[in-house]
Structures are given as C-alpha cells and as structure tokens.
Scaffold this motif. Structure first.
Motif: not given
Length: 121
Positions: A84-96
């Motif tokens: 478990s953790g925290t999202v720190v980066a996401a690609g432009s097509r990652a789910p909102p």
C-alpha cells in the motif's frame, strides 16, 4: 519521470527495496538495497508510480523465494506481492481515480512475477 507526467510530490532518483539476489529462505536471501533506481512513468501511459508505505511477504512469496529459481536472470527481483502507499506520479492515460496523492492498496499478479520478475498493478 518525464516533464509531462503529473506529479506534485518529490520523487528521489533512487529507492530502498528488499531484493532477492538468489533462491533460499527469506531470512537468508533478502537484502535491503538503498540504491535501486526509481522507476519512471512515461507521460503518455496508463502507468502510475506508488511510494510504498507498507508491504507484506505472504506464504506464496515465501514459496517463490524458497523453491523457484531466480527468474528472470536480470535484476532487480523485488519479491513483494502486496503493498500500500500513495500515488506520486501518473501517466496522462492513467485512470482519474489513481491521480497523484491517491492512497492505494495493490498487488502483483503471481504469474507475471514468476514469468517476468515484475508485474504491473
């Protein structure tokens, strides 16, 4: 991380990870590495990068460490399956719902870990 990948949290160039350099009991083969390169997220992807806060080795992880050969032959082999953790980066097509700052619980596909040594969440 590419410039167009969304992130508002600092991402260090390296990370700590328990790695598996060889087969055997977790107590003898797991090594803490403080110099693993932090994975990057391609700007135009569905990938996310998670800063892991908690991880667990379950019975299937111990089985893999103990009895399966170190596959693939290329490092790093990071055996954690559940975390478990925290999202720190996401690609432009990652789910909102997986935007930067989202808290997540994730797991790897056991088959992908065995076959390719890593898996996408």
């Amino acid at each position: 991380m590419s410039p167009s990948t969304t992130s508002t949290l600092p991402i260090p160039p390296t990370m700590r990870a328990w790695i598996r350099p060889s087969r055997g009991s977790p107590a003898t083969v797991l090594k803490l590495s403080s110099a693993q390169p932090t994975p990057t997220v391609a700007a135009d992807s569905t990938d996310i990068l998670i800063r892991v806060s908690h991880s667990a080795l379950q019975f299937s992880s111990e089985f893999m460490l103990q009895y399966l050969p170190a596959l693939p032959l290329l490092p790093p082999r990071i055996p954690e399956l559940e975390f478990s953790g925290t999202v720190v980066a996401a690609g432009s097509r990652a789910p909102p719902e997986l935007n930067v700052g989202a808290r997540v619980v994730a797991f790897h596909s056991l088959q992908a870990v065995i076959l390719i040594g890593r898996a996408h969440v």
